[in-house]
Design a protein around this motif. Structure first.
Motif, PDB file in Angstrom:
ATOM      1  N   GLU A 302       0.832  -1.202   0.000  1.00  0.00           N
ATOM      2  CA  GLU A 302       0.000   0.000   0.000  1.00  0.00           C
ATOM      3  C   GLU A 302       0.872   1.260   0.000  1.00  0.00           C
ATOM      4  OE1 GLU A 302      -2.553  -0.343   3.392  1.00  0.00           O
ATOM      5  OE2 GLU A 302      -4.170  -1.313   2.245  1.00  0.00           O
ATOM      6  N   ILE A 303       1.900   1.269   0.843  1.00  0.00           N
ATOM      7  CA  ILE A 303       2.808   2.423   0.895  1.00  0.00           C
ATOM      8  C   ILE A 303       3.534   2.574  -0.439  1.00  0.00           C
ATOM      9  CG2 ILE A 303       4.865   3.381   2.004  1.00  0.00           C
ATOM     10  CD1 ILE A 303       4.024   1.884   4.557  1.00  0.00           C
ATOM     11  N   PHE A 304       4.018   1.464  -0.948  1.00  0.00           N
ATOM     12  CA  PHE A 304       4.760   1.454  -2.214  1.00  0.00           C
ATOM     13  C   PHE A 304       3.925   2.073  -3.336  1.00  0.00           C
ATOM     14  CE2 PHE A 304       6.184  -1.068  -6.021  1.00  0.00           C
ATOM     15  CZ  PHE A 304       7.494  -0.601  -6.077  1.00  0.00           C
ATOM     16  N   CYS A 305       2.705   1.594  -3.507  1.00  0.00           N
ATOM     17  CA  CYS A 305       1.848   2.066  -4.598  1.00  0.00           C
ATOM     18  C   CYS A 305       1.406   3.512  -4.384  1.00  0.00           C
ATOM     19  CB  CYS A 305       0.633   1.164  -4.741  1.00  0.00           C
ATOM     20  SG  CYS A 305       1.040  -0.532  -5.225  1.00  0.00           S
ATOM     21  N   TYR A 306       1.114   3.868  -3.138  1.00  0.00           N
ATOM     22  CA  TYR A 306       0.673   5.238  -2.859  1.00  0.00           C
ATOM     23  C   TYR A 306       1.771   6.246  -3.177  1.00  0.00           C
ATOM     24  CZ  TYR A 306      -0.499   9.425  -0.213  1.00  0.00           C
ATOM     25  OH  TYR A 306      -0.725  10.730   0.159  1.00  0.00           O
ATOM     26  N   ARG A 307       2.986   5.932  -2.782  1.00  0.00           N
ATOM     27  CA  ARG A 307       4.070   6.898  -3.010  1.00  0.00           C
ATOM     28  C   ARG A 307       4.429   7.018  -4.483  1.00  0.00           C
ATOM     29  NH1 ARG A 307       7.982   6.767   2.332  1.00  0.00           N
ATOM     30  NH2 ARG A 307       6.294   7.161   3.813  1.00  0.00           N
ATOM     31  N   ILE A 308       4.285   5.941  -5.227  1.00  0.00           N
ATOM     32  CA  ILE A 308       4.499   6.029  -6.677  1.00  0.00           C
ATOM     33  C   ILE A 308       3.421   6.905  -7.306  1.00  0.00           C
ATOM     34  CG2 ILE A 308       4.526   4.720  -8.838  1.00  0.00           C
ATOM     35  CD1 ILE A 308       5.633   2.355  -7.064  1.00  0.00           C
ATOM     36  N   ALA A 309       2.165   6.677  -6.915  1.00  0.00           N
ATOM     37  CA  ALA A 309       1.059   7.495  -7.437  1.00  0.00           C
ATOM     38  C   ALA A 309       1.253   8.955  -7.073  1.00  0.00           C
ATOM     39  CB  ALA A 309      -0.275   6.975  -6.888  1.00  0.00           C
ATOM     40  N   LYS A 310       1.696   9.204  -5.847  1.00  0.00           N
ATOM     41  CA  LYS A 310       1.906  10.582  -5.407  1.00  0.00           C
ATOM     42  C   LYS A 310       3.020  11.254  -6.201  1.00  0.00           C
ATOM     43  CE  LYS A 310       3.478  11.469  -1.181  1.00  0.00           C
ATOM     44  NZ  LYS A 310       3.548  11.735   0.288  1.00  0.00           N
ATOM     45  N   ALA A 311       4.082  10.506  -6.500  1.00  0.00           N
ATOM     46  CA  ALA A 311       5.177  11.062  -7.298  1.00  0.00           C
ATOM     47  C   ALA A 311       4.710  11.386  -8.711  1.00  0.00           C
ATOM     48  CB  ALA A 311       6.347  10.074  -7.338  1.00  0.00           C
ATOM     49  N   ILE A 312       3.922  10.483  -9.316  1.00  0.00           N
ATOM     50  CA  ILE A 312       3.409  10.730 -10.666  1.00  0.00           C
ATOM     51  C   ILE A 312       2.525  11.968 -10.673  1.00  0.00           C
ATOM     52  CG2 ILE A 312       1.876   9.836 -12.469  1.00  0.00           C
ATOM     53  CD1 ILE A 312       2.898   7.015 -11.715  1.00  0.00           C
ATOM     54  N   ALA A 313       1.617  12.056  -9.713  1.00  0.00           N
ATOM     55  CA  ALA A 313       0.737  13.224  -9.639  1.00  0.00           C
ATOM     56  C   ALA A 313       1.542  14.504  -9.428  1.00  0.00           C
ATOM     57  CB  ALA A 313      -0.282  13.042  -8.518  1.00  0.00           C
ATOM     58  N   GLY A 314       2.564  14.430  -8.581  1.00  0.00           N
ATOM     59  CA  GLY A 314       3.374  15.614  -8.305  1.00  0.00           C
ATOM     60  C   GLY A 314       4.129  16.112  -9.514  1.00  0.00           C
ATOM     61  N   PHE A 315       4.549  15.211 -10.370  1.00  0.00           N
ATOM     62  CA  PHE A 315       5.333  15.615 -11.535  1.00  0.00           C
ATOM     63  C   PHE A 315       4.495  16.300 -12.615  1.00  0.00           C
ATOM     64  CE2 PHE A 315       9.214  12.637 -10.970  1.00  0.00           C
ATOM     65  CZ  PHE A 315       9.757  13.548 -10.069  1.00  0.00           C
ATOM     66  N   THR A 316       3.179  16.271 -12.475  1.00  0.00           N
ATOM     67  CA  THR A 316       2.373  17.047 -13.425  1.00  0.00           C
ATOM     68  C   THR A 316       2.646  18.538 -13.272  1.00  0.00           C
ATOM     69  OG1 THR A 316       0.479  17.151 -11.898  1.00  0.00           O
ATOM     70  CG2 THR A 316       0.540  15.308 -13.456  1.00  0.00           C
ATOM     71  N   ALA A 317       3.225  18.945 -12.136  1.00  0.00           N
ATOM     72  CA  ALA A 317       3.575  20.352 -11.937  1.00  0.00           C
ATOM     73  C   ALA A 317       4.670  20.807 -12.886  1.00  0.00           C
ATOM     74  CB  ALA A 317       4.017  20.586 -10.491  1.00  0.00           C
ATOM     75  N   SER A 318       5.438  19.869 -13.418  1.00  0.00           N
ATOM     76  CA  SER A 318       6.528  20.228 -14.318  1.00  0.00           C
ATOM     77  C   SER A 318       6.128  20.130 -15.793  1.00  0.00           C
ATOM     78  CB  SER A 318       7.739  19.322 -14.059  1.00  0.00           C
ATOM     79  OG  SER A 318       7.404  17.967 -14.283  1.00  0.00           O
ATOM     80  N   LEU A 319       4.870  19.752 -16.058  1.00  0.00           N
ATOM     81  CA  LEU A 319       4.404  19.577 -17.431  1.00  0.00           C
ATOM     82  C   LEU A 319       3.192  20.464 -17.705  1.00  0.00           C
ATOM     83  CD1 LEU A 319       4.480  15.656 -17.563  1.00  0.00           C
ATOM     84  CD2 LEU A 319       6.275  17.218 -18.335  1.00  0.00           C
ATOM     85  N   THR A 320       2.992  20.806 -18.968  1.00  0.00           N
ATOM     86  CA  THR A 320       1.779  21.512 -19.384  1.00  0.00           C
ATOM     87  C   THR A 320       0.867  20.595 -20.192  1.00  0.00           C
ATOM     88  OG1 THR A 320       2.976  22.353 -21.319  1.00  0.00           O
ATOM     89  CG2 THR A 320       2.859  23.790 -19.386  1.00  0.00           C
ATOM     90  N   GLU A 321       1.418  19.489 -20.658  1.00  0.00           N
ATOM     91  CA  GLU A 321       0.656  18.457 -21.350  1.00  0.00           C
ATOM     92  C   GLU A 321       1.160  17.097 -20.867  1.00  0.00           C
ATOM     93  OE1 GLU A 321       0.782  18.804 -25.570  1.00  0.00           O
ATOM     94  OE2 GLU A 321       0.498  20.974 -25.563  1.00  0.00           O
ATOM     95  N   LEU A 322       0.327  16.076 -21.016  1.00  0.00           N
ATOM     96  CA  LEU A 322       0.732  14.726 -20.637  1.00  0.00           C
ATOM     97  C   LEU A 322       0.174  13.733 -21.638  1.00  0.00           C
ATOM     98  CD1 LEU A 322       2.105  12.788 -18.659  1.00  0.00           C
ATOM     99  CD2 LEU A 322      -0.008  12.762 -17.312  1.00  0.00           C
ATOM    100  N   ASP A 323       1.088  13.134 -22.423  1.00  0.00           N
ATOM    101  CA  ASP A 323       0.671  12.142 -23.419  1.00  0.00           C
ATOM    102  C   ASP A 323       0.351  10.806 -22.789  1.00  0.00           C
ATOM    103  OD1 ASP A 323       0.932  13.588 -26.003  1.00  0.00           O
ATOM    104  OD2 ASP A 323       3.011  13.798 -25.356  1.00  0.00           O
ATOM    105  N   GLY A 324       0.944  10.516 -21.642  1.00  0.00           N
ATOM    106  CA  GLY A 324       0.647   9.251 -20.990  1.00  0.00           C
ATOM    107  C   GLY A 324       1.663   8.889 -19.927  1.00  0.00           C
TER     108      GLY A 324
END
Length: 399
Positions: A302-324
């Motif tokens: 649960e911790i493993f998956c949550y922190r990966i999801a949180k990192a992915i969501a956080g990195f949207t701050a560095s993008l203006t578009e997301l292809d996938g």
């Protein structure tokens, strides 16, 4: 039979992984692993034309012994003359190396100096280079740096909130790793969306015993979770990932840990292994959770998956578009459970997993794992050896 191949070498402190690869097609003629080096049980396993062989190594059972045995194997199968160069994976290139580099004495000296930033990896990488120089005197040696792809990160992504003089005088900054893997899967994803890589924006999750998430903007890395060392970021197999630095002082000042013990705890006793108190192997933890209702395994995942999801969501701050979103690495490619848990927590990004596609995309298979109306997510098996072979050939062709 191919006539233009690259010998790819990846040295660890007690291992040596090798592949003989055609840089144009990625076809592998021969590959293998020498392990338990520096011990009497050292052995070399290799595969050639689907035939697998195991041979023991002669004394002193070191990297040079492994390379010498590899040379004999290449001669035995009449492959020596087909090797045009040797490409080496080097973990840390610091700020100096953002591109593949022909090895000379200055490059070797710099790799040695950078061992202070990667003490477990760079010395072993250098040993592999020098062993190959002795064995393949006539061949060019090329270094491909794990940190190179991330040298495009902006200052706001790689400077720590520490006194700036520590960066200026001691090079303390975030470097990132797994660069060849993120580069490869981003290039493959660009083909899937039928766009030039320079126009593509992805978030890539390399998940194995070591893990990192990277944001790729217009084909270049703009942020990544691993930092000065491979401990920062998401939780991993035995590494803690991000922790409050104050914990270190508490361990030392209140609980009597030595600095060496803290280092060992954060690198070898934490992560999935430490939380579950069972294993660092994701497969074993999934089995324990589903078949034994193991509470530690469940919490660790649960911790493993949550922190990966949180990192992915956080990195949207560095993008203006997301292809996938891209999953790769041993866990990313094979654990449909981890992928499902991560993507389920990213519904705000418009991600909807397709359970059937997700379950079918395992064990070396690649493909989309989301529904038709969803933002795309793919599984793309990484091939770092092909990247090393390809980039080695490119630099030699340019010369």
């Amino acid at each position: 039979m191919l006539t233009d191949t690259i010998l790819v070498i990846n040295c660890g402190s007690s291992s040596l992984k090798f592949s003989l690869i055609c840089p144009q097609t990625g076809e592998t003629l021969l590959n293998g692993l020498a392990e338990r080096l520096s011990s009497e049980s050292a052995e070399l396993k290799y595969s050639f034309q689907n035939n697998k062989q195991v041979t023991s190594l002669p004394a002193p059972f070191d990297h040079q012994a492994a390379i010498d045995v590899l040379v004999n194997i290449l001669k035995q199968h009449q492959l020596v003359e087909k090797v045009s160069a040797v490409g080496h994976r080097v973990v840390h290139g610091g700020e100096k190396y953002a591109l593949p580099t022909r090895v000379d004495e200055q490059v070797k000296q710099t790799i040695a100096e950078l061992a202070k930033l990667a003490p477990l990896h760079n010395p072993a990488n250098l040993i592999g280079i020098e062993a190959c120089e002795k064995a393949f005197k006539h061949l060019p040696q090329v270094a491909i740096f794990d940190t190179a792809f991330h040298q495009s990160m902006p200052e706001k992504a790689y400077i720590y909130g520490l006194p700036y003089s520590l960066y200026q005088e001691h090079c303390i900054r975030r470097y990132g790793f797994h660069g060849t893997s993120h580069y490869f899967v981003a290039s493959q994803a660009a083909k899937l969306v039928n766009k030039p890589i320079e126009s593509c924006n992805f978030i890539s999750a390399h998940l194995g015993n070591g893990c990192s998430v990277s944001a790729v903007k217009n084909g270049k890395s703009v942020d990544t979770t691993l930092g000065l060392t491979p401990v920062e970021g998401v939780m991993m197999g035995t590494r803690s990932g991000d922790v409050d630095p104050g914990i270190i002082f508490h361990l030392i000042n209140q609980l009597g840990y030595s600095a060496e013990q803290v280092n060992h705890l954060l690198n070898k006793e934490s992560g999935l292994l430490g939380v579950s108190q069972l294993s660092n192997d994701c497969r074993e933890l999934e089995t324990a959770m589903f078949e034994q209702d193991h509470a530690g395994a469940k919490l660790a995942l649960e911790i493993f998956c949550y922190r990966i999801a949180k990192a992915i969501a956080g990195f949207t701050a560095s993008l203006t578009e997301l292809d996938g979103i891209i999953f790769t690495g041993g866990i990313g490619e094979n654990s449909s459970f981890v992928r499902e848990q991560v993507l389920t927590q990213l519904s705000l990004l418009g991600v909807e997993i397709d359970p059937d596609k997700n379950e079918a995309t395992r064990f070396g298979k690649s493909g989309v794992i989301t529904t038709a109306q969803s933002r795309a997510a793919w599984v793309i098996p990484t091939n770092e050896e092909w990247v090393i072979a390809e980039q080695t050939q490119q630099i030699l062709s340019a010369e």
